[in-house]
Design a protein around this motif. Structure first.
Motif, PDB file in Angstrom:
ATOM      1  N   TRP A  62       0.832  -1.208   0.000  1.00 21.42           N
ATOM      2  CA  TRP A  62       0.000   0.000   0.000  1.00 21.42           C
ATOM      3  C   TRP A  62       0.864   1.255   0.000  1.00 21.42           C
ATOM      4  O   TRP A  62       0.580   2.206  -0.734  1.00 21.42           O
ATOM      5  CB  TRP A  62      -0.920  -0.007   1.218  1.00 21.42           C
ATOM      6  N   LYS A  94       0.267   3.461  -3.124  1.00 21.35           N
ATOM      7  CA  LYS A  94      -0.624   4.572  -2.791  1.00 21.35           C
ATOM      8  C   LYS A  94       0.121   5.820  -2.313  1.00 21.35           C
ATOM      9  O   LYS A  94      -0.232   6.944  -2.685  1.00 21.35           O
ATOM     10  CB  LYS A  94      -1.625   4.119  -1.721  1.00 21.35           C
ATOM     11  N   ARG A 111       1.018   6.806  -5.976  1.00 15.99           N
ATOM     12  CA  ARG A 111      -0.318   7.430  -6.025  1.00 15.99           C
ATOM     13  C   ARG A 111      -1.108   6.942  -7.246  1.00 15.99           C
ATOM     14  O   ARG A 111      -1.580   7.734  -8.070  1.00 15.99           O
ATOM     15  CB  ARG A 111      -0.212   8.952  -6.020  1.00 15.99           C
ATOM     16  N   GLU A 163      -7.181   5.012 -10.998  1.00 16.55           N
ATOM     17  CA  GLU A 163      -7.987   4.117 -11.832  1.00 16.55           C
ATOM     18  C   GLU A 163      -7.597   4.255 -13.305  1.00 16.55           C
ATOM     19  O   GLU A 163      -7.385   5.362 -13.805  1.00 16.55           O
ATOM     20  CB  GLU A 163      -9.463   4.452 -11.653  1.00 16.55           C
ATOM     21  N   ILE A 188      -4.417  -4.846  -4.372  1.00 12.01           N
ATOM     22  CA  ILE A 188      -4.652  -3.427  -4.082  1.00 12.01           C
ATOM     23  C   ILE A 188      -4.779  -2.637  -5.376  1.00 12.01           C
ATOM     24  O   ILE A 188      -5.660  -1.771  -5.513  1.00 12.01           O
ATOM     25  CB  ILE A 188      -3.515  -2.868  -3.200  1.00 12.01           C
ATOM     26  N   SER A 210      -8.107  -0.774  -7.036  1.00 12.34           N
ATOM     27  CA  SER A 210      -8.039   0.646  -7.385  1.00 12.34           C
ATOM     28  C   SER A 210      -8.407   0.904  -8.840  1.00 12.34           C
ATOM     29  O   SER A 210      -8.346   2.042  -9.306  1.00 12.34           O
ATOM     30  CB  SER A 210      -6.626   1.182  -7.115  1.00 12.34           C
ATOM     31  N   CYS A 237      -6.855  -0.505 -11.557  1.00 14.71           N
ATOM     32  CA  CYS A 237      -5.679  -0.506 -12.433  1.00 14.71           C
ATOM     33  C   CYS A 237      -5.609  -1.788 -13.257  1.00 14.71           C
ATOM     34  O   CYS A 237      -6.186  -2.815 -12.895  1.00 14.71           O
ATOM     35  CB  CYS A 237      -4.409  -0.359 -11.605  1.00 14.71           C
ATOM     36  N   GLU A 242      -7.988   0.971   4.864  1.00 14.57           N
ATOM     37  CA  GLU A 242      -8.308   0.517   3.514  1.00 14.57           C
ATOM     38  C   GLU A 242      -8.084  -0.989   3.381  1.00 14.57           C
ATOM     39  O   GLU A 242      -8.888  -1.708   2.758  1.00 14.57           O
ATOM     40  CB  GLU A 242      -7.459   1.268   2.495  1.00 14.57           C
TER      41      GLU A 242
END
Length: 359
Positions: A159, A163, A167, A170, A190, A194, A196, A316
């Motif tokens: 993460w 993230k 960052r 989508e 993850i 998101s 991806c 999350e």
């Protein structure tokens, strides 16, 4: 005396003072079992000790009665050598046994899971782990303690890379080297959650699992040339392997403005080799050099990524686990009394997947 008679006459009050309850409380405050790292070496240096003291809680800390902990290796000598022997372990799943004065998120008896910061000196291989409030979250009822204990450290590592560093958004493309490992597999899930598009390298036996988790392409690096079979550019590359070859390939797969993240940064190895005073500045200098080099040559951001406690990330992860969108398969469990055998099996690569110790 009247108050005493009233207390004895209340069945609920009498139940509070059952001998088993008193025994349980004494075990918390007088000591518990814990696996100690006596010195650096192989699994033989681990020792399960009885009556290890349980420290007093700071205001923001939670005492967790551990049900299961996942095993991992790799402790920085420079950080931990002066403090040996230490309790090892990072992941934990269990029940809240006590809370510090300022803790508001948890109550005694609540089922929780979480992970300690990599540099924490008192680990989780113990009957009673101590974690800060921000290092824990409620365990979803849909997973067991064994399943939950395998998730937090690996998932938080993934993460943070995807993230916090990259960052990811989508619709972006993500490449994961080592998708069959715990961090890589967590990263795939993850990224998929998101929105991806994910490609991952793997070995044959993990390919089906990776595709079932939502990856659009899984490349077996033992039989396929990833540079030949993967097409197009990526927005983010997470390299859990960290070899010069994977770094070269990953950098070349990135589009301008992309992010390359490796879990094999040299900060730990350099500080272990030269100590903090020399090793840490060397590592900082090396990282800065690579950042400038790749920004100039490829227009990408280069990161050494590490796990850290992150309440937002843990929340999350908890949500994804509860929704069935994030899991890390457990290959085998051992009782805590067989901790040496468990680590020996992992070191000899007899067990390819995640191993969990049950308490």
């Amino acid at each position: 005396m009247r108050g005493m008679r009233s207390l004895r006459g209340t069945s609920k009050a009498v139940s509070i003072f059952r001998p088993a309850r008193l025994s349980s409380l004494r075990s918390i405050f007088t000591g518990c079992r814990a696996v100690m790292l006596l010195r650096f070496g192989g699994p033989e240096v681990l020792e399960l000790r009885e009556n290890v003291p349980v420290p007093n809680l700071n205001p923001n800390e939670v005492l967790v009665r551990a049900k299961a902990v996942s095993i991992r290796a790799g402790y920085g000598r420079s950080v931990f050598q002066p403090h040996l022997p230490i309790i090892i372990g990072r992941d934990v799943s269990g029940e809240v046994a006590a809370v510090g004065n300022s803790v508001k998120s948890f109550r005694v008896g609540q089922e929780v899971f979480g992970a300690l910061h990599p540099t924490a000196l008192r680990g989780t291989y113990t009957d009673y782990g101590v974690l800060s409030e921000e290092e824990l979250t409620e365990k979803p009822a849909s997973v067991s303690h064994v399943e939950a204990s395998a998730i937090p450290f690996a998932a938080l590592t993934a993460w943070r890379a995807l993230k916090s560093n990259a960052r990811i958004l989508e619709g972006q493309r993500v490449l994961v080297f080592g998708g069959g490992g715990a961090v890589g597999f967590a990263a795939i899930q993850i990224a998929v959650a998101s929105g991806c598009h994910v490609t991952a390298s793997c070995v044959g036996q993990t390919r089906d699992r990776i595709l079932a988790a939502g990856a659009e392409q899984a490349v077996d690096y033992t039989t396929e040339d990833i540079e030949m079979v993967v097409k197009g550019k990526f927005d983010a590359v997470l390299d859990t392997i960290g070899r010069p070859e994977t770094e070269r390939i990953g950098i070349n797969f990135l589009r301008k403005g992309g992010n390359y993240m490796t879990l094999q940064g040299e900060a730990a190895s350099l500080t272990d080799r030269y100590g903090f005073v020399i090793g840490l500045p060397l590592a900082t200098s090396l990282l800065a050099k690579k950042k400038i080099q790749y920004q100039y040559s490829h227009g990408i951001d280069y990161w050494w990524s590490y796990m850290r406690a992150d309440p937002e990330g843990l929340a999350e992860i908890q949500r994804l686990v509860g929704a069935g969108k994030l899991k890390i398969p457990v290959e085998k469990t051992f009782p805590i009394t067989e901790v040496v055998a468990a680590h020996e099996a992992k070191e000899k690569k007899e067990i390819p997947g995640k191993v969990v110790l049950e308490l």
